[in-house]
Design a protein around this motif. Structure first.
Motif, PDB file in Angstrom:
ATOM      1  N   GLU A  77     -34.767  60.549  41.552  1.00 47.79           N
ATOM      2  CA  GLU A  77     -35.628  60.300  40.520  1.00 47.79           C
ATOM      3  C   GLU A  77     -35.474  58.924  40.066  1.00 47.79           C
ATOM      4  N   GLN A  78     -36.302  58.149  39.439  1.00 48.65           N
ATOM      5  CA  GLN A  78     -36.030  56.758  38.718  1.00 48.65           C
ATOM      6  C   GLN A  78     -34.942  56.930  37.970  1.00 48.65           C
ATOM      7  N   ASP A  79     -35.021  57.813  36.706  1.00 50.58           N
ATOM      8  CA  ASP A  79     -33.888  57.651  35.940  1.00 50.58           C
ATOM      9  C   ASP A  79     -32.676  58.593  35.976  1.00 50.58           C
ATOM     10  N   TRP A  80     -32.356  58.814  37.233  1.00 55.24           N
ATOM     11  CA  TRP A  80     -31.296  60.041  37.205  1.00 55.24           C
ATOM     12  C   TRP A  80     -30.022  59.513  36.628  1.00 55.24           C
ATOM     13  N   GLU A  81     -29.732  58.059  36.887  1.00 54.98           N
ATOM     14  CA  GLU A  81     -28.316  57.476  36.502  1.00 54.98           C
ATOM     15  C   GLU A  81     -28.250  57.829  34.683  1.00 54.98           C
ATOM     16  N   VAL A  82     -29.198  57.668  34.134  1.00 57.70           N
ATOM     17  CA  VAL A  82     -28.988  57.700  32.785  1.00 57.70           C
ATOM     18  C   VAL A  82     -29.046  59.211  32.488  1.00 57.70           C
ATOM     19  N   TYR A  83     -29.532  60.108  33.110  1.00 61.00           N
ATOM     20  CA  TYR A  83     -29.477  61.462  32.813  1.00 61.00           C
ATOM     21  C   TYR A  83     -27.854  61.943  33.319  1.00 61.00           C
ATOM     22  N   PHE A  84     -27.581  61.631  34.376  1.00 63.65           N
ATOM     23  CA  PHE A  84     -26.337  61.908  34.879  1.00 63.65           C
ATOM     24  C   PHE A  84     -25.219  61.245  33.937  1.00 63.65           C
ATOM     25  N   VAL A  85     -25.198  60.131  33.705  1.00 66.49           N
ATOM     26  CA  VAL A  85     -24.311  59.541  32.724  1.00 66.49           C
ATOM     27  C   VAL A  85     -23.982  60.555  31.353  1.00 66.49           C
ATOM     28  N   LYS A  86     -25.373  60.789  30.704  1.00 68.16           N
ATOM     29  CA  LYS A  86     -25.331  61.610  29.482  1.00 68.16           C
ATOM     30  C   LYS A  86     -24.820  62.907  29.934  1.00 68.16           C
ATOM     31  N   LEU A  87     -25.191  63.424  30.742  1.00 66.60           N
ATOM     32  CA  LEU A  87     -24.650  64.953  31.135  1.00 66.60           C
ATOM     33  C   LEU A  87     -23.346  65.139  31.501  1.00 66.60           C
ATOM     34  N   TYR A  88     -22.879  64.243  32.297  1.00 67.38           N
ATOM     35  CA  TYR A  88     -21.645  64.386  32.624  1.00 67.38           C
ATOM     36  C   TYR A  88     -20.285  63.978  31.694  1.00 67.38           C
ATOM     37  N   ARG A  89     -20.845  63.141  30.477  1.00 66.18           N
ATOM     38  CA  ARG A  89     -20.065  62.711  29.323  1.00 66.18           C
ATOM     39  C   ARG A  89     -20.110  63.917  28.625  1.00 66.18           C
ATOM     40  N   LEU A  90     -21.035  64.694  28.146  1.00 65.86           N
ATOM     41  CA  LEU A  90     -21.075  65.833  27.548  1.00 65.86           C
ATOM     42  C   LEU A  90     -20.583  66.871  27.885  1.00 65.86           C
ATOM     43  N   MET A  91     -20.505  67.230  29.570  1.00 70.97           N
ATOM     44  CA  MET A  91     -19.535  68.021  30.092  1.00 70.97           C
ATOM     45  C   MET A  91     -18.113  67.763  29.927  1.00 70.97           C
ATOM     46  N   TYR A 153      -0.948  67.337  30.191  1.00 71.96           N
ATOM     47  CA  TYR A 153      -1.925  68.000  29.891  1.00 71.96           C
ATOM     48  C   TYR A 153      -2.810  67.328  28.684  1.00 71.96           C
ATOM     49  N   LEU A 154      -1.727  66.883  27.858  1.00 71.62           N
ATOM     50  CA  LEU A 154      -2.590  66.187  26.647  1.00 71.62           C
ATOM     51  C   LEU A 154      -3.223  65.058  26.936  1.00 71.62           C
ATOM     52  N   PHE A 155      -2.664  64.193  28.015  1.00 69.92           N
ATOM     53  CA  PHE A 155      -3.605  62.956  28.600  1.00 69.92           C
ATOM     54  C   PHE A 155      -4.830  63.458  29.364  1.00 69.92           C
ATOM     55  N   PHE A 156      -4.760  64.554  29.878  1.00 66.03           N
ATOM     56  CA  PHE A 156      -5.953  65.012  30.641  1.00 66.03           C
ATOM     57  C   PHE A 156      -6.652  65.294  29.667  1.00 66.03           C
ATOM     58  N   CYS A 157      -6.639  66.145  28.785  1.00 71.10           N
ATOM     59  CA  CYS A 157      -7.582  66.664  27.631  1.00 71.10           C
ATOM     60  C   CYS A 157      -7.963  65.314  26.812  1.00 71.10           C
ATOM     61  N   GLY A 158      -7.253  64.410  26.355  1.00 71.31           N
ATOM     62  CA  GLY A 158      -7.599  63.015  25.897  1.00 71.31           C
ATOM     63  C   GLY A 158      -8.595  62.419  26.913  1.00 71.31           C
ATOM     64  N   TYR A 159      -8.335  62.219  27.864  1.00 75.37           N
ATOM     65  CA  TYR A 159      -9.157  61.504  28.786  1.00 75.37           C
ATOM     66  C   TYR A 159     -10.532  62.058  29.003  1.00 75.37           C
ATOM     67  N   LEU A 160     -10.799  63.347  28.980  1.00 74.94           N
ATOM     68  CA  LEU A 160     -11.802  64.017  29.156  1.00 74.94           C
ATOM     69  C   LEU A 160     -12.620  64.045  27.607  1.00 74.94           C
ATOM     70  N   ILE A 161     -12.018  64.186  26.660  1.00 72.48           N
ATOM     71  CA  ILE A 161     -12.754  63.875  25.495  1.00 72.48           C
ATOM     72  C   ILE A 161     -13.108  62.333  25.132  1.00 72.48           C
ATOM     73  N   LEU A 162     -12.618  61.450  25.775  1.00 71.03           N
ATOM     74  CA  LEU A 162     -12.933  60.078  25.521  1.00 71.03           C
ATOM     75  C   LEU A 162     -14.393  59.727  26.505  1.00 71.03           C
ATOM     76  N   GLY A 163     -14.310  60.633  27.541  1.00 68.41           N
ATOM     77  CA  GLY A 163     -15.467  60.556  28.232  1.00 68.41           C
ATOM     78  C   GLY A 163     -15.216  60.512  29.721  1.00 68.41           C
ATOM     79  N   ALA A 164     -13.986  60.207  30.152  1.00 73.43           N
ATOM     80  CA  ALA A 164     -13.820  60.135  31.574  1.00 73.43           C
ATOM     81  C   ALA A 164     -14.713  59.174  32.318  1.00 73.43           C
ATOM     82  N   ASP A 165     -14.466  57.887  32.083  1.00 70.15           N
ATOM     83  CA  ASP A 165     -15.385  56.932  32.378  1.00 70.15           C
ATOM     84  C   ASP A 165     -15.192  56.602  34.052  1.00 70.15           C
TER      85      ASP A 165
END
Length: 183
Positions: A77-91, A153-165
């Motif tokens: 789709e044309q805008d799949w990257e925008v949706y992908f980034v938002k969805l994955y950050r939320l996840m 474990y805390l680093f892994f949780c913090g990385y995920l909470i910050l968005g896992a860029d």
């Protein structure tokens, strides 16, 4: 990819990230029960390494989540990257917060380790000066095992909470490769 395919892949990867956090929590049981002395000698370490290999394999592949949606053809789709980034950050934020909520013992263990690090280093230096190098090396292996659970474990949780860029960038590259192969 369609939005339902992206959602299926995000849920799939979120379950694997949650499972990774649970495996790290398994190390907590060994640390709290004092079994960290034999962790590297038991069968638990090869099981954890096998899990990490399987995790990396399933995070790279998207055939199973696509089968779950019933649409196995990748349709860009044309805008799949925008949706992908938002969805994955939320996840990632959701999985990180879920794991962090169940880790109050990890936070207290990390605090206790920080408070006891200087006496432990002093004892380790004393062992080295006295010539007990084998006992000092054993203490280092035990310390690495004990430190890995709370701080890893805390680093892994913090990385995920910050968005896992970096994780999200890696998944975008994999999707782009898959779209280019199919088109």
């Amino acid at each position: 990819m369609t939005k339902i395919q992206l959602t299926a892949k995000a849920v799939w990867d979120g379950l694997f990230l949650l499972f990774t956090g649970q495996v790290l929590m398994l190390l907590r049981i060994h640390v709290l029960q004092g079994e960290h002395k034999t962790l590297y000698q038991t069968r638990l370490l090869p099981v954890i390494l096998a899990f990490l290999v399987l995790l990396f394999f399933f995070l790279r592949k998207s055939f199973l989540p696509l089968r779950l949606t019933g649409i196995t053809v990748v349709e860009p789709e044309q805008d799949w990257e925008v949706y992908f980034v938002k969805l994955y950050r939320l996840m990632c934020v959701f999985v990180g917060m879920t794991l962090l909520c169940g880790s109050l013992e990890g936070i207290s263990t990390a605090g206790a380790l920080v408070m006891s690090i200087f006496p432990s280093v002093r004892d380790w230096i004393t062992l080295c000066v006295d010539g007990n190098i084998s006992l000092a090396l054993e203490k280092v292996l035990i310390a690495i095992t004990c430190i890995f659970y709370p701080f890893g474990y805390l680093f892994f949780c913090g990385y995920l909470i910050l968005g896992a860029d970096r994780f999200i960038r890696w998944q975008i590259r994999l999707f782009e490769k898959q779209i280019n192969r199919r088109c």
